[in-house]
Motif scaffolding. Structure first.
Motif, short mmCIF file in Angstrom:
data_model
loop_
_atom_site.label_atom_id
_atom_site.label_comp_id
_atom_site.label_asym_id
_atom_site.label_seq_id
_atom_site.Cartn_x
_atom_site.Cartn_y
_atom_site.Cartn_z
N ARG A 88 0.96 -1.22 0.12
CA ARG A 88 -0.05 -0.01 0.03
C ARG A 88 0.91 1.09 0.02
O ARG A 88 2.05 1.20 0.58
CB ARG A 88 -0.98 0.10 1.23
CG ARG A 88 -2.06 -1.12 1.03
CD ARG A 88 -2.91 -0.96 2.44
NE ARG A 88 -4.30 -1.65 1.97
CZ ARG A 88 -5.44 -1.04 1.56
NH1 ARG A 88 -5.24 0.07 1.68
NH2 ARG A 88 -6.09 -1.82 1.49
N CYS A 89 0.25 2.25 -0.48
CA CYS A 89 1.00 3.49 -0.51
C CYS A 89 1.12 4.07 0.97
O CYS A 89 -0.04 4.00 1.86
CB CYS A 89 0.04 4.81 -1.12
SG CYS A 89 0.92 6.38 -1.10
N ALA A 90 2.19 4.45 1.41
CA ALA A 90 2.59 4.77 2.93
C ALA A 90 1.82 6.42 3.08
O ALA A 90 2.00 6.58 4.09
CB ALA A 90 4.07 4.90 2.95
N ASN A 91 1.62 7.08 1.98
CA ASN A 91 0.90 8.39 2.17
C ASN A 91 -0.43 8.55 2.30
O ASN A 91 -0.94 9.37 2.89
CB ASN A 91 1.69 9.24 0.93
CG ASN A 91 1.39 10.78 1.25
OD1 ASN A 91 1.93 11.19 2.18
ND2 ASN A 91 1.02 11.30 0.21
N CYS A 92 -1.10 7.53 1.47
CA CYS A 92 -2.65 7.61 1.21
C CYS A 92 -3.23 6.18 1.74
O CYS A 92 -4.60 6.15 1.76
CB CYS A 92 -3.22 8.30 0.21
SG CYS A 92 -2.77 7.38 -1.38
N ASP A 93 -2.56 5.33 1.72
CA ASP A 93 -3.01 3.94 2.11
C ASP A 93 -3.75 3.17 0.92
O ASP A 93 -4.60 2.64 1.14
CB ASP A 93 -3.91 3.94 3.55
CG ASP A 93 -4.14 2.36 3.96
OD1 ASP A 93 -3.30 1.75 4.00
OD2 ASP A 93 -5.24 2.24 4.44
N SER A 94 -3.46 3.79 -0.16
CA SER A 94 -4.19 3.06 -1.38
C SER A 94 -3.52 1.64 -1.68
O SER A 94 -2.27 1.61 -1.66
CB SER A 94 -4.03 4.05 -2.72
OG SER A 94 -4.99 5.17 -2.52
N HIS A 95 -4.32 0.72 -2.03
CA HIS A 95 -3.73 -0.55 -2.49
C HIS A 95 -3.08 -0.44 -3.65
O HIS A 95 -3.52 0.28 -4.78
CB HIS A 95 -4.92 -1.39 -2.61
CG HIS A 95 -4.40 -2.82 -3.29
ND1 HIS A 95 -3.89 -3.78 -2.61
CD2 HIS A 95 -4.68 -3.30 -4.53
CE1 HIS A 95 -3.58 -4.91 -3.49
NE2 HIS A 95 -4.22 -4.65 -4.61
N LEU A 96 -1.82 -0.90 -3.75
CA LEU A 96 -0.93 -0.95 -4.99
C LEU A 96 -0.84 -2.40 -5.72
O LEU A 96 -1.12 -2.41 -6.95
CB LEU A 96 0.26 -0.48 -4.80
CG LEU A 96 0.51 1.22 -3.98
CD1 LEU A 96 2.00 1.20 -3.61
CD2 LEU A 96 -0.06 2.13 -4.93
N GLY A 97 -0.75 -3.31 -4.95
CA GLY A 97 -0.62 -4.90 -5.41
C GLY A 97 -0.12 -5.58 -4.50
O GLY A 97 -0.47 -5.31 -3.13
N HIS A 98 0.93 -6.33 -4.85
CA HIS A 98 1.41 -7.43 -3.67
C HIS A 98 3.00 -7.64 -3.90
O HIS A 98 3.61 -7.47 -4.81
CB HIS A 98 0.80 -8.90 -3.92
CG HIS A 98 -0.69 -8.81 -3.59
ND1 HIS A 98 -1.59 -8.41 -4.19
CD2 HIS A 98 -1.32 -8.88 -2.15
CE1 HIS A 98 -2.77 -8.43 -3.62
NE2 HIS A 98 -2.61 -8.70 -2.37
N LEU A 99 3.86 -8.03 -2.78
CA LEU A 99 4.91 -8.46 -2.92
C LEU A 99 5.23 -9.86 -2.73
O LEU A 99 4.63 -10.58 -2.00
CB LEU A 99 5.57 -7.83 -1.62
CG LEU A 99 7.14 -8.03 -1.47
CD1 LEU A 99 8.23 -7.78 -2.38
CD2 LEU A 99 7.46 -7.31 0.12
N PHE A 100 6.02 -10.49 -3.60
CA PHE A 100 6.43 -12.02 -3.59
C PHE A 100 7.89 -12.05 -3.41
O PHE A 100 8.56 -11.13 -3.95
CB PHE A 100 5.79 -12.47 -5.09
CG PHE A 100 4.41 -12.53 -5.21
CD1 PHE A 100 3.44 -13.07 -4.43
CD2 PHE A 100 4.02 -11.29 -5.86
CE1 PHE A 100 2.19 -13.22 -4.60
CE2 PHE A 100 2.46 -11.16 -6.15
CZ PHE A 100 1.87 -12.12 -5.51
N GLU A 101 8.27 -12.89 -2.73
CA GLU A 101 9.66 -13.03 -2.23
C GLU A 101 9.85 -14.59 -2.50
O GLU A 101 9.23 -15.49 -2.72
CB GLU A 101 10.04 -12.71 -0.93
CG GLU A 101 9.52 -11.48 -0.51
CD GLU A 101 10.06 -11.26 0.67
OE1 GLU A 101 11.05 -10.68 0.93
OE2 GLU A 101 9.12 -11.31 1.76
#
Length: 140
Positions: free
Chosen positions: A102-115
């Motif tokens: 998520r965006c740390a500034n407005c909490d909007s969903h961006l996607g996902h992190l895979f490792e």
């Protein structure tokens, strides 16, 4: 990794404010944690140099320097622009355990992190981000 509560983000707006500022697709993805279809987004295959900003608030998130072609159908980055530009949440939807970005500034969903997928990147991380969540500020 930043895991701040959504009430700790600087930009906070009402649901009605977000609905008036975003298109219906932007709202669905950014505010309702939706996902755009693979291979349809504006940036999944672009190599344009620049900075990717949050489409909702303009916060700088990623740069083209960390973008790579993962062949997954969404823009992929091996790291965010800087520490604390994004935040992470545990996502248990769709019968999977994932890390939501998520965006740390407005909490909007961006996607996902895979490792740990074995990509030849410095971090072996894949930030799989919806094109509709970002806008590219091109740089020469």
């Amino acid at each position: 990794m930043s895991t701040t509560e959504s009430s700790d983000v600087p930009v906070q707006k009402t649901d009605d404010e977000w609905r008036t500022e975003l298109t219906s697709e932007e709202y669905r993805v950014l505010r309702q944690a939706g996902t755009e279809r693979p291979y349809t987004g504006e940036y999944y295959d672009t190599n344009t140099k620049g900075v990717y900003q949050c489409r909702a608030c303009g916060h700088e998130l990623f740069t083209s320097n960390e973008k790579f072609d993962s062949h997954c159908g969404w823009p992929s980055f091996w790291a965010p622009l800087a520490e604390n530009t994004v935040r992470y949440l545990h996502d248990h939807s769709m019968g999977m355990q994932r890390t939501e970005v998520r965006c740390a500034n407005c909490d909007s969903h961006l996607g996902h992190l895979f490792e740990g997928e074995g990509y030849g990147t410095p971090t072996d991380q894949r930030f799989c981000i919806n094109s509709v969540s970002m806008k590219l500020l091109e740089q020469p």
